[in-house]
Design a protein around this motif. Structure first.
Motif, PDB file in Angstrom:
ATOM      1  N   THR A   1     -10.644   8.662   1.120  1.00 58.98           N
ATOM      2  CA  THR A   1     -10.828   7.608   0.119  1.00 58.98           C
ATOM      3  C   THR A   1     -11.615   8.088  -1.096  1.00 58.98           C
ATOM      4  O   THR A   1     -11.339   7.671  -2.214  1.00 58.98           O
ATOM      5  CB  THR A   1     -11.522   6.375   0.740  1.00 58.98           C
TER       6      THR A   1
ATOM      7  N   PRO B   1      -6.747   3.522   7.266  1.00 55.26           N
ATOM      8  CA  PRO B   1      -5.861   2.733   8.132  1.00 55.26           C
ATOM      9  C   PRO B   1      -6.604   1.641   8.909  1.00 55.26           C
ATOM     10  O   PRO B   1      -6.102   0.529   9.065  1.00 55.26           O
ATOM     11  CB  PRO B   1      -5.258   3.787   9.067  1.00 55.26           C
TER      12      PRO B   1
ATOM     13  N   VAL C   1      -7.018  -1.330   6.701  1.00 55.20           N
ATOM     14  CA  VAL C   1      -5.755  -2.049   6.511  1.00 55.20           C
ATOM     15  C   VAL C   1      -5.444  -2.888   7.750  1.00 55.20           C
ATOM     16  O   VAL C   1      -5.057  -4.057   7.646  1.00 55.20           O
ATOM     17  CB  VAL C   1      -4.600  -1.077   6.212  1.00 55.20           C
TER      18      VAL C   1
ATOM     19  N   CYS D   1      -3.600   4.046   1.195  1.00 49.14           N
ATOM     20  CA  CYS D   1      -4.181   4.113   2.529  1.00 49.14           C
ATOM     21  C   CYS D   1      -4.309   5.588   2.880  1.00 49.14           C
ATOM     22  O   CYS D   1      -3.315   6.312   2.971  1.00 49.14           O
ATOM     23  CB  CYS D   1      -3.280   3.384   3.524  1.00 49.14           C
TER      24      CYS D   1
ATOM     25  N   VAL E   1       0.848  -1.192   0.000  1.00 49.30           N
ATOM     26  CA  VAL E   1       0.000   0.000   0.000  1.00 49.30           C
ATOM     27  C   VAL E   1       0.883   1.240   0.000  1.00 49.30           C
ATOM     28  O   VAL E   1       1.988   1.227   0.539  1.00 49.30           O
ATOM     29  CB  VAL E   1      -0.975   0.055   1.203  1.00 49.30           C
TER      30      VAL E   1
END
Length: 146
Positions: free
Chosen positions: A127, A140, A143, A123, A3
């Motif tokens: 978004t 985050p 992830v 990340c 990422v």
């Protein structure tokens, strides 16, 4: 999965008063401990420096030497990739495909660099900024829970 970390994740990772601090810091620590494969591009480091030293953008800006020390710490943790000229060509394609303009060029440039480096996911806490580009965007928290 590799990422790319966006600037906001790095800023929150050092800002202990931000609500996003804990997951951002956890992400940095996961990368430090080799539990997460994450990378940066120089643009992210420069944006980080610009934000954390600007009193118009944060309440308690860092002095330039302290900010640069943070940049060096991130460089020690993350791969810093150079996407090369292929990213400029990819940016041209993204502009043609999406009609990006104004300040959105910086998100397009990140997407182009990701594509040139074959990184599928960014990340970020923003978004939605990447929805029109052919890249994945996750927070985050997403992830860390994967």
């Amino acid at each position: 999965m590799m990422v790319l970390l966006d600037t906001n994740v790095l800023i929150y990772a050092i800002n202990t008063s931000a609500p996003q601090h804990a997951p951002s810091r956890a992400l940095v620590e996961a990368a430090r401990n080799k539990k997460l494969e994450a990378a940066l591009v120089p643009q992210v480091l420069l944006e980080f420096f610009a934000v954390v030293t600007d009193k118009r953008r944060i309440e308690r800006p860092l002095d330039p030497l302290t900010a640069w020390s943070e940049v060096e710490k991130f460089q020690a943790i993350f791969k810093v990739l150079d996407p090369g000229p292929a990213a400029v060509e990819q940016l041209g394609r993204l502009i043609s495909e999406t009609g990006v303009r104004g300040g959105d060029i910086f998100d397009a440039w990140l997407a182009a660099q990701m594509q040139a480096c074959a990184i599928p996911t960014i990340c970020t806490y923003n978004t939605g900024d990447f929805a029109r580009f052919a890249v994945g965007a996750v927070t985050p928290e997403q992830v860390l829970s994967a």
